[in-house]
Write a protein that holds these residues in place. Structure first.
Motif, PDB file in Angstrom:
ATOM      1  N   LEU A  46      -9.465  25.336  35.676  1.00 22.02           N
ATOM      2  CA  LEU A  46      -8.088  25.606  34.298  1.00 22.02           C
ATOM      3  C   LEU A  46      -6.334  26.315  34.753  1.00 22.02           C
ATOM      4  O   LEU A  46      -6.209  27.500  35.760  1.00 22.02           O
ATOM      5  CB  LEU A  46      -8.822  26.619  33.088  1.00 22.02           C
ATOM      6  CG  LEU A  46      -7.373  26.847  32.149  1.00 22.02           C
ATOM      7  CD1 LEU A  46      -7.413  25.664  31.284  1.00 22.02           C
ATOM      8  CD2 LEU A  46      -8.217  27.570  31.271  1.00 22.02           C
ATOM      9  N   VAL A  47      -4.866  25.076  34.183  1.00 21.07           N
ATOM     10  CA  VAL A  47      -3.656  25.906  34.399  1.00 21.07           C
ATOM     11  C   VAL A  47      -3.275  26.480  33.359  1.00 21.07           C
ATOM     12  O   VAL A  47      -2.880  27.887  33.493  1.00 21.07           O
ATOM     13  CB  VAL A  47      -2.921  24.445  35.004  1.00 21.07           C
ATOM     14  CG1 VAL A  47      -1.694  25.077  35.085  1.00 21.07           C
ATOM     15  CG2 VAL A  47      -3.455  24.041  36.187  1.00 21.07           C
ATOM     16  N   ALA A  48      -3.836  25.827  32.400  1.00 23.65           N
ATOM     17  CA  ALA A  48      -3.109  26.289  31.111  1.00 23.65           C
ATOM     18  C   ALA A  48      -4.031  25.531  29.779  1.00 23.65           C
ATOM     19  O   ALA A  48      -4.417  24.047  30.113  1.00 23.65           O
ATOM     20  CB  ALA A  48      -1.479  25.673  30.778  1.00 23.65           C
ATOM     21  N   GLU A  49      -4.029  25.339  28.511  1.00 22.74           N
ATOM     22  CA  GLU A  49      -4.561  25.527  27.705  1.00 22.74           C
ATOM     23  C   GLU A  49      -4.231  25.599  26.434  1.00 22.74           C
ATOM     24  O   GLU A  49      -2.770  26.813  26.047  1.00 22.74           O
ATOM     25  CB  GLU A  49      -5.776  25.959  27.454  1.00 22.74           C
ATOM     26  CG  GLU A  49      -6.237  27.463  27.141  1.00 22.74           C
ATOM     27  CD  GLU A  49      -7.954  27.077  27.637  1.00 22.74           C
ATOM     28  OE1 GLU A  49      -8.230  28.460  27.656  1.00 22.74           O
ATOM     29  OE2 GLU A  49      -8.652  26.485  27.464  1.00 22.74           O
ATOM     30  N   ILE A  50      -4.035  24.764  25.017  1.00 22.05           N
ATOM     31  CA  ILE A  50      -3.282  24.529  23.807  1.00 22.05           C
ATOM     32  C   ILE A  50      -4.383  24.485  23.169  1.00 22.05           C
ATOM     33  O   ILE A  50      -4.729  23.560  23.103  1.00 22.05           O
ATOM     34  CB  ILE A  50      -1.899  24.234  23.620  1.00 22.05           C
ATOM     35  CG1 ILE A  50      -1.320  24.763  22.174  1.00 22.05           C
ATOM     36  CG2 ILE A  50      -1.575  22.947  24.223  1.00 22.05           C
ATOM     37  CD1 ILE A  50       0.261  24.505  23.201  1.00 22.05           C
ATOM     38  N   THR A  51      -4.288  25.519  21.752  1.00 20.91           N
ATOM     39  CA  THR A  51      -5.120  24.640  20.502  1.00 20.91           C
ATOM     40  C   THR A  51      -4.671  23.847  20.068  1.00 20.91           C
ATOM     41  O   THR A  51      -3.171  23.661  20.065  1.00 20.91           O
ATOM     42  CB  THR A  51      -5.718  26.267  19.816  1.00 20.91           C
ATOM     43  OG1 THR A  51      -4.771  26.427  19.122  1.00 20.91           O
ATOM     44  CG2 THR A  51      -6.080  26.959  21.120  1.00 20.91           C
ATOM     45  N   ILE A  52      -5.039  23.586  18.753  1.00 22.01           N
ATOM     46  CA  ILE A  52      -4.532  22.087  17.943  1.00 22.01           C
ATOM     47  C   ILE A  52      -3.269  23.551  17.201  1.00 22.01           C
ATOM     48  O   ILE A  52      -2.004  22.626  16.769  1.00 22.01           O
ATOM     49  CB  ILE A  52      -5.240  21.962  16.946  1.00 22.01           C
ATOM     50  CG1 ILE A  52      -4.767  21.142  16.156  1.00 22.01           C
ATOM     51  CG2 ILE A  52      -6.030  23.135  16.190  1.00 22.01           C
ATOM     52  CD1 ILE A  52      -5.789  20.176  15.317  1.00 22.01           C
ATOM     53  N   GLY A  53      -3.691  24.755  16.314  1.00 21.03           N
ATOM     54  CA  GLY A  53      -2.151  25.728  16.459  1.00 21.03           C
ATOM     55  C   GLY A  53      -1.367  26.289  17.074  1.00 21.03           C
ATOM     56  O   GLY A  53      -0.681  26.414  16.359  1.00 21.03           O
ATOM     57  N   THR A  56      -1.655  29.512  23.154  1.00 20.55           N
ATOM     58  CA  THR A  56      -1.840  28.862  24.275  1.00 20.55           C
ATOM     59  C   THR A  56      -2.998  30.077  25.982  1.00 20.55           C
ATOM     60  O   THR A  56      -2.447  31.177  24.635  1.00 20.55           O
ATOM     61  CB  THR A  56      -0.511  29.314  25.327  1.00 20.55           C
ATOM     62  OG1 THR A  56       0.142  29.833  24.843  1.00 20.55           O
ATOM     63  CG2 THR A  56       0.413  27.476  24.353  1.00 20.55           C
ATOM     64  N   ASN A  57      -2.604  30.155  26.608  1.00 16.33           N
ATOM     65  CA  ASN A  57      -3.359  30.492  27.522  1.00 16.33           C
ATOM     66  C   ASN A  57      -3.362  29.644  28.856  1.00 16.33           C
ATOM     67  O   ASN A  57      -3.012  28.470  28.891  1.00 16.33           O
ATOM     68  CB  ASN A  57      -5.277  30.644  27.412  1.00 16.33           C
ATOM     69  CG  ASN A  57      -5.656  31.392  28.601  1.00 16.33           C
ATOM     70  OD1 ASN A  57      -5.675  32.376  28.549  1.00 16.33           O
ATOM     71  ND2 ASN A  57      -6.290  30.784  29.389  1.00 16.33           N
ATOM     72  N   TYR A  58      -3.418  30.856  29.760  1.00 11.81           N
ATOM     73  CA  TYR A  58      -2.534  30.243  31.227  1.00 11.81           C
ATOM     74  C   TYR A  58      -3.508  30.867  32.555  1.00 11.81           C
ATOM     75  O   TYR A  58      -3.639  32.345  32.560  1.00 11.81           O
ATOM     76  CB  TYR A  58      -0.186  30.301  31.550  1.00 11.81           C
ATOM     77  CG  TYR A  58       0.128  30.152  30.756  1.00 11.81           C
ATOM     78  CD1 TYR A  58       0.195  30.495  29.740  1.00 11.81           C
ATOM     79  CD2 TYR A  58       0.374  28.988  30.858  1.00 11.81           C
ATOM     80  CE1 TYR A  58       1.684  29.721  28.348  1.00 11.81           C
ATOM     81  CE2 TYR A  58       1.107  28.167  29.865  1.00 11.81           C
ATOM     82  CZ  TYR A  58       1.666  28.645  29.086  1.00 11.81           C
ATOM     83  OH  TYR A  58       2.493  28.227  28.219  1.00 11.81           O
ATOM     84  N   ALA A  59      -3.647  30.403  33.882  1.00 10.47           N
ATOM     85  CA  ALA A  59      -4.239  31.357  34.762  1.00 10.47           C
ATOM     86  C   ALA A  59      -3.348  32.535  35.226  1.00 10.47           C
ATOM     87  O   ALA A  59      -1.600  31.955  35.090  1.00 10.47           O
ATOM     88  CB  ALA A  59      -3.775  29.979  35.513  1.00 10.47           C
ATOM     89  N   ASP A  60      -3.380  33.430  35.671  1.00  7.54           N
ATOM     90  CA  ASP A  60      -2.392  33.893  35.937  1.00  7.54           C
ATOM     91  C   ASP A  60      -1.654  33.816  37.350  1.00  7.54           C
ATOM     92  O   ASP A  60      -0.496  33.746  37.043  1.00  7.54           O
ATOM     93  CB  ASP A  60      -2.983  35.332  36.892  1.00  7.54           C
ATOM     94  CG  ASP A  60      -3.486  36.228  35.173  1.00  7.54           C
ATOM     95  OD1 ASP A  60      -5.415  37.103  36.184  1.00  7.54           O
ATOM     96  OD2 ASP A  60      -4.065  36.567  34.744  1.00  7.54           O
ATOM     97  N   SER A  61      -1.945  33.263  38.065  1.00 10.00           N
ATOM     98  CA  SER A  61      -0.839  31.989  39.368  1.00 10.00           C
ATOM     99  C   SER A  61      -0.492  31.780  38.707  1.00 10.00           C
ATOM    100  O   SER A  61       1.434  31.468  39.219  1.00 10.00           O
ATOM    101  CB  SER A  61      -2.109  31.852  40.075  1.00 10.00           C
ATOM    102  OG  SER A  61      -2.582  30.240  39.444  1.00 10.00           O
ATOM    103  N   VAL A  62       0.096  30.884  37.270  1.00 11.30           N
ATOM    104  CA  VAL A  62       1.037  30.130  36.853  1.00 11.30           C
ATOM    105  C   VAL A  62       2.183  30.476  35.879  1.00 11.30           C
ATOM    106  O   VAL A  62       2.851  30.391  35.309  1.00 11.30           O
ATOM    107  CB  VAL A  62       0.771  28.785  36.600  1.00 11.30           C
ATOM    108  CG1 VAL A  62      -0.085  28.246  37.646  1.00 11.30           C
ATOM    109  CG2 VAL A  62      -0.242  28.494  35.187  1.00 11.30           C
TER     110      VAL A  62
END
Length: 122
Positions: A46-53, A56-62
């Motif tokens: 996983l690199v990054a994710e975003i909810t409908i709202g 966001t959440n990111y991998a530490d490396s990015v």
């Protein structure tokens, strides 16, 4: 329902790229959207994710270098990648958790894009 990714390519270290992934089809709603990547010999991560709202959440490396955002009106998720490093080289895949509708039912569907190559090299 399908996802179409675009925007990959070859870039020098320190450069930037923006990936885009558009969903199309019988879409009732798109919940989470995300970008994953897979380098040769490695597992998909996983690199990054975003909810409908918009959470966001990111991998530490990015963290601090990549930004994920979405345009819900266009059913599109983006990944802005800055300060790219050679270790960011991978095939990038987009993901969307889609609620699909048909004439008879509504159901959840995990959609994946076809992958786009990002190469960071001088």
């Amino acid at each position: 329902v399908q996802l179409q990714a675009s925007g990959g390519g070859l870039v020098q270290p320190g450069g930037s790229l923006r990936l885009a992934c558009a969903a199309s089809g019988s879409i009732f709603r798109i919940n989470a959207m995300a970008w994953y990547r897979q380098a040769p010999g490695n597992q998909r991560e996983l690199v990054a994710e975003i909810t409908i709202g918009g959470v966001t959440n990111y991998a530490d490396s990015v963290k601090g270098r990549f930004t994920i955002f979405r345009d819900n009106a266009k059913n599109t998720v983006y990944l802005q990648m800055n300060s790219l490093k050679p270790e960011d080289t991978a095939v990038y895949y987009c993901y969307a958790g889609i609620v699909v509708f048909t004439s008879t039912r509504v159901y959840d569907y995990d959609a994946w894009g076809q992958g786009t190559q990002v190469t960071v090299s001088s």
